[in-house]
Enzyme design. Structure first.
Site, short mmCIF file in Angstrom:
data_model
loop_
_atom_site.label_atom_id
_atom_site.label_comp_id
_atom_site.label_asym_id
_atom_site.label_seq_id
_atom_site.Cartn_x
_atom_site.Cartn_y
_atom_site.Cartn_z
N LYS A 1 2.52 -7.65 -8.61
CA LYS A 1 1.47 -6.60 -8.67
C LYS A 1 1.44 -5.93 -7.30
O LYS A 1 0.85 -6.44 -6.36
CB LYS A 1 0.12 -7.22 -9.00
N GLU B 1 -1.33 -14.97 3.03
CA GLU B 1 -1.11 -14.47 4.38
C GLU B 1 -2.05 -13.29 4.53
O GLU B 1 -1.90 -12.27 3.85
CB GLU B 1 0.35 -14.06 4.59
N CYS C 1 0.12 -6.54 9.96
CA CYS C 1 -0.82 -7.63 10.22
C CYS C 1 -0.43 -8.42 11.46
O CYS C 1 -1.27 -9.06 12.09
CB CYS C 1 -0.91 -8.54 9.01
N GLU D 1 -9.76 -6.15 12.75
CA GLU D 1 -8.42 -5.62 12.50
C GLU D 1 -8.51 -4.13 12.17
O GLU D 1 -9.02 -3.75 11.12
CB GLU D 1 -7.75 -6.38 11.36
#
Length: 485
Positions: free
Chosen positions: A175, A252, A286, A388
């Site tokens: 997906k 993750e 990331c 972030e």
């Protein structure tokens, strides 16, 4: 070159199928519509899971050596389609194509090939007992795996999951993120041409909540969920899996990586590594080293030279132009989110360079571009140092002593990756051992060996993948104990 128009479908049970519901795919560099995408709902999810479950009856019983040539053909198909895949990734992500042409497609193919070889060559374990009994350990596939990937480096992260999932005998449903659907669709075409059996690999397009993502992660027949993306989404998936099917999960998640530069580092190398670590893929990584910590003795020189380097060397524009070094952010919504942090950065610190959009000609003046941005005069507790941002934005902070750098580096909720730059081997080891991060690079960034564990600490993830760590996740262990009679 004219932009193609993509009619993106699902790939279920060996067939490319559409849906009654569709949504538009926008090109991040222009925000023009470049395709339509089928949206999966419960019906498409049920069909894909049923196909994968049925295919598992055969694929899961094949030996790894029998699966190996099929997956190797898949990898070779990726290599043969390298030029098209590089363009597709740019249309999906907005990334400059020059980055796609530097080992990126090779790494996509290697993810499939490496695990096909690993699964076929890996041996078993045996434990003889003094009494004469002998135990041996079997590694068996688990079942239907759902693989959910983000929009920043979608094809690389897709095959990072597809490779081990299929190599160890599971069947899979990919997906992709709704804003990057084209690459997954093309990978399905390549898998189909390579002879991957129907139902073994499926793709369901769609969104997360009340769409394909939610229905897949809560489906009772799903046994594995591998997810890369935001921490908050990972938390939602974990709740769904626990409440419905107790599926095994590997996550993750987000990061806020420190890049620690000591005064004994090679400053030329440190400048180059820092530029790469913070601004590859527009900073939408990331693993980005977005918190730069510089020892005070070289702080002023580093800041001045880094600002000049970014200003002089960054070329923003048409991502398909080989001269472009930095492309567009993935969506208008994300651009606005990143720029919201820059307003905060202006209050909490100093915008040294950037913080604005470049002046580009049509049609790129409608794209999601942002100039490289440096924020200084901040303290570690500032939002821009804690959260972030996921864009071409760095904060630069000074530090005095080694212990202070370690404290600042660890004082965030994330623990995915870090960079340590120093000319002192003892210091590199001491600091690396004390940093809360799943990966620490010393004097470089984003070097990957498929054999080593990859994942994060704290809010950056659950579990590890890579080499035999992927085998731990994608297989069930069974002990067989044989009597000596």
């Amino acid at each position: 070159m004219e932009t193609p128009f993509f009619e993106v479908t699902h790939y279920i049970n060996g067939e490319f199928v559409n849906s009654p519901l569709q949504f538009e795919k926008l090109y991040p560099a222009t925000n023009q519509v470049i395709g339509t995408v089928a949206e999966g709902k419960q019906a498409e999810v049920d069909r894909a899971v049923s196909a994968a479950k049925n295919a598992f009856k055969t694929w899961g019983k094949m030996s790894a050596s029998e699966r190996r040539p099929i997956l190797r053909a898949f990898a070779e198909g990726i290599r043969k389609n390298a030029a098209e895949l590089a363009r597709i990734e740019t249309f999906d992500v907005g990334r400059a194509i020059r980055e796609n042409n530097i080992h990126y497609i090779k790494r996509i193919a290697n993810n499939i090939e490496y695990f096909a070889d690993f699964a076929a060559l890996h041996g078993s374990e045996s434990y003889p007992m003094d009494s004469g009994y002998i135990n041996y350990v079997l590694r068996q596939p688990v079942g239907v795996a759902v693989l959910i990937t983000p929009w920043n480096i979608p094809m690389l992260l897709s095959t990072w999951k597809i490779g081990p999932a299929l190599a160890f005998g599971n069947t899979a449903i990919l997906k992709p993120a709704e804003s990057t659907p084209i690459g997954a669709w093309k990978l399905a075409q390549i898998a189909h041409e390579a002879g991957v059996p129907a139902g073994v690999f499926n793709v369901v397009q769609g969104f997360g909540p009340n769409s394909a993502g939610a229905y897949l992660t809560s489906h009772p027949d799903v046994r594995l969920i591998s997810f890369t993306g935001e921490t908050s989404t990972g938390q939602a998936i974990l709740k769904a899996a626990a409440g419905t099917n107790m599926a095994r999960v590997s996550f993750e998640l987000g990061g806020k990586g420190p890049n620690i530069i000591f005064d004994d580092a090679d400053i030329e190398r440190a400048l180059a590594i820092s530029q790469k670590a913070a601004f590859v893929n527009q900073g939408e990584v990331c693993l980005a080293g977005s918190r730069i910590l510089v020892q005070r003795g070289i702080y002023n020189e580093f800041v001045e030279r880094f600002a000049a380097k970014l200003t002089n060397e960054t070329v923003i524009g048409d991502p398909l132009d080989p001269a472009t070094t930095m492309g567009a952010l993935n969506s208008r919504e994300h651009l606005e989110r990143v720029m919201g942090y820059l307003e905060v950065g202006g209050y909490e610190g100093k915008l040294l360079i950037g913080g604005d959009q470049p002046d580009l000609p049509a049609p790129f003046n409608e794209g999601n571009f942002l100039n490289p941005t440096i924020i200084t005069d901040v303290v570690p507790s500032c939002r821009v140092c804690q959260e972030e941002i996921f864009g071409p934005v760095v904060t630069i902070l000074p530090f005095d002593e080694e212990d202070e750098a370690i404290q600042i580096a660890n004082d965030v909720k994330y623990g995915l990756s870090a960079v340590v730059q120093t000319g002192n081997t003892g210091r590199a080891i001491r600091v690396s051992n004390q940093i809360d991060a799943g990966t620490v690079w010393v004097n470089d960034w984003f070097v990957r060996d498929l054999r080593v564990p990859f994942g994060g600490m704290k809010a950056s993830g659950v579990g590890r993948e890579g080499g035999h760590y992927s085998m731990e996740f994608y297989t069930e262990m069974k002990n067989v104990c044989i009597a000596n009679q």
